[in-house]
Every structure is written in C-alpha cells, then in structure tokens.
Design a protein around this motif. Sequence first.
Motif, PDB file in Angstrom:
ATOM      1  N   PHE A   1       0.832  -1.209   0.000  1.00  0.00           N
ATOM      2  CA  PHE A   1       0.000   0.000   0.000  1.00  0.00           C
ATOM      3  C   PHE A   1       0.866   1.259   0.000  1.00  0.00           C
ATOM      4  O   PHE A   1       0.702   2.138  -0.846  1.00  0.00           O
ATOM      5  CB  PHE A   1      -0.950   0.004   1.205  1.00  0.00           C
ATOM      6  N   LEU A   2       1.777   1.362   0.953  1.00  0.00           N
ATOM      7  CA  LEU A   2       2.658   2.527   1.031  1.00  0.00           C
ATOM      8  C   LEU A   2       3.618   2.545  -0.157  1.00  0.00           C
ATOM      9  O   LEU A   2       3.870   3.593  -0.745  1.00  0.00           O
ATOM     10  CB  LEU A   2       3.432   2.513   2.351  1.00  0.00           C
ATOM     11  N   TYR A   3       4.115   1.398  -0.516  1.00  0.00           N
ATOM     12  CA  TYR A   3       5.056   1.260  -1.623  1.00  0.00           C
ATOM     13  C   TYR A   3       4.463   1.793  -2.928  1.00  0.00           C
ATOM     14  O   TYR A   3       5.164   2.420  -3.721  1.00  0.00           O
ATOM     15  CB  TYR A   3       5.439  -0.216  -1.762  1.00  0.00           C
TER      16      TYR A   3
ATOM     17  N   LYS B   1      12.510   1.809  -6.816  1.00  0.00           N
ATOM     18  CA  LYS B   1      13.738   1.059  -7.112  1.00  0.00           C
ATOM     19  C   LYS B   1      14.644   1.023  -5.877  1.00  0.00           C
ATOM     20  O   LYS B   1      15.153  -0.033  -5.505  1.00  0.00           O
ATOM     21  CB  LYS B   1      14.451   1.700  -8.294  1.00  0.00           C
ATOM     22  N   ARG B   2      14.811   2.174  -5.217  1.00  0.00           N
ATOM     23  CA  ARG B   2      15.658   2.239  -4.012  1.00  0.00           C
ATOM     24  C   ARG B   2      15.095   1.361  -2.890  1.00  0.00           C
ATOM     25  O   ARG B   2      15.825   0.633  -2.220  1.00  0.00           O
ATOM     26  CB  ARG B   2      15.784   3.680  -3.536  1.00  0.00           C
ATOM     27  N   VAL B   3      13.792   1.445  -2.684  1.00  0.00           N
ATOM     28  CA  VAL B   3      13.157   0.660  -1.624  1.00  0.00           C
ATOM     29  C   VAL B   3      13.250  -0.835  -1.939  1.00  0.00           C
ATOM     30  O   VAL B   3      13.496  -1.648  -1.047  1.00  0.00           O
ATOM     31  CB  VAL B   3      11.696   1.110  -1.409  1.00  0.00           C
ATOM     32  N   SER B   4      13.074  -1.196  -3.199  1.00  0.00           N
ATOM     33  CA  SER B   4      13.178  -2.613  -3.584  1.00  0.00           C
ATOM     34  C   SER B   4      14.577  -3.149  -3.307  1.00  0.00           C
ATOM     35  O   SER B   4      14.734  -4.268  -2.817  1.00  0.00           O
ATOM     36  CB  SER B   4      12.835  -2.792  -5.063  1.00  0.00           C
ATOM     37  N   ILE B   5      15.589  -2.355  -3.625  1.00  0.00           N
ATOM     38  CA  ILE B   5      16.968  -2.776  -3.347  1.00  0.00           C
ATOM     39  C   ILE B   5      17.190  -2.869  -1.845  1.00  0.00           C
ATOM     40  O   ILE B   5      17.807  -3.826  -1.356  1.00  0.00           O
ATOM     41  CB  ILE B   5      17.976  -1.832  -4.029  1.00  0.00           C
ATOM     42  N   LEU B   6      16.675  -1.900  -1.078  1.00  0.00           N
ATOM     43  CA  LEU B   6      16.800  -1.938   0.388  1.00  0.00           C
ATOM     44  C   LEU B   6      16.133  -3.197   0.944  1.00  0.00           C
ATOM     45  O   LEU B   6      16.693  -3.863   1.825  1.00  0.00           O
ATOM     46  CB  LEU B   6      16.186  -0.681   1.011  1.00  0.00           C
ATOM     47  N   ILE B   7      14.955  -3.516   0.443  1.00  0.00           N
ATOM     48  CA  ILE B   7      14.253  -4.717   0.902  1.00  0.00           C
ATOM     49  C   ILE B   7      15.083  -5.960   0.615  1.00  0.00           C
ATOM     50  O   ILE B   7      15.231  -6.841   1.475  1.00  0.00           O
ATOM     51  CB  ILE B   7      12.853  -4.809   0.260  1.00  0.00           C
TER      52      ILE B   7
END
Length: 165
Positions: free
Chosen positions: A77-79, A88-94
């Motif tokens: 939802f937030l994503y 892209k940054r959040v996906s890499i962080l995850i």
Amino acid sequence: MKTADIIFNKVNRFLEVFLVLIFGLLVLDVLWQVFSRYILNTSFSWTEELARFSLIWLSILGAAYLNGRREHLSMDFLYGKFSDANKKRVSILIEVLVFLFALIVMFIGGANLVYTTLHLEQLSGTLRIPLGYVYAIMPFSGFLIMCFSVYHISKISKNQINVLS
C-alpha cells in the motif's frame, strides 16, 4: 539468455520438483498414518515424525523458492505511493534486508544449529536420524535466499524486472 538467468531457472526448476516430491511424501505418509490407525487398528510412531520433518523441509525450502520467484507475501500500500526512482531504491533496500536476515538468522544461525546437534549426536525420537540432517535445510535455504537476493538486486539495478512484483 545470460548464465545467471540459466542457473536461476535451473535452480527454480529443481526446487519445484523437489518440493513436489516432499509434498507427495508428506501426503503418502499422512494417508498411511490414517489408514493404519483406523483400518489396521495399529499406529506407527515413525509416521508422525516423518510428517513433521517433511513439513519443516516443505515450509522452509518453500519460503526460499517463493523468495526466488518473488511471490512471497508483501504489503504494498505505502510502496505504491512512491515514485519509480524511490520504488527502485526501496526494492533494493528490501532485498538487502532479506539478504542480511538470510545470512544472520538462517545461514549462520542454521549452520550453528546443525553443527551443535551433529556434535552432540542428537537423534530424532523414532526415526533415529541425526537431527542435524533435519535442520540442514535452514542454512541451505538461507544460502538460496541470499543468492536470489543478489540476483534480484542485479536485475532491479538494470531495470530488468519489476521493482516489486
């Protein structure tokens, strides 16, 4: 197709077949347990333990398989409100956090558990197999998850897969 993609696809195919075999073994074991208990009026103690160990392997290895396929549970939802660059940054962080979890908890912690149980020569109650062999699925799955995370990070960085699918 690159070598990494070929290896990734072969590992996923192997996991699919192996998980189906474990599930088939689990189903046959439980069916035998029910049949022997209600039809033969006898109970085999090893069937319950085999079912438990099969379920452990199925669950933990299944989690690694789903991680590799990027079909694990996620709340987005937030994503979904992020810009593409932030996605892209959040996906890499995850993926980095998943890698660290797999490394610390599953690989290192699992390897320590396997070593300890094998060193202490702990055996299962009825099957009398070393518990270290049962627990070996933990560091193996952790290693697979780490490899999948590295693969996904490289694909996300090159924009070759959806950032969160």
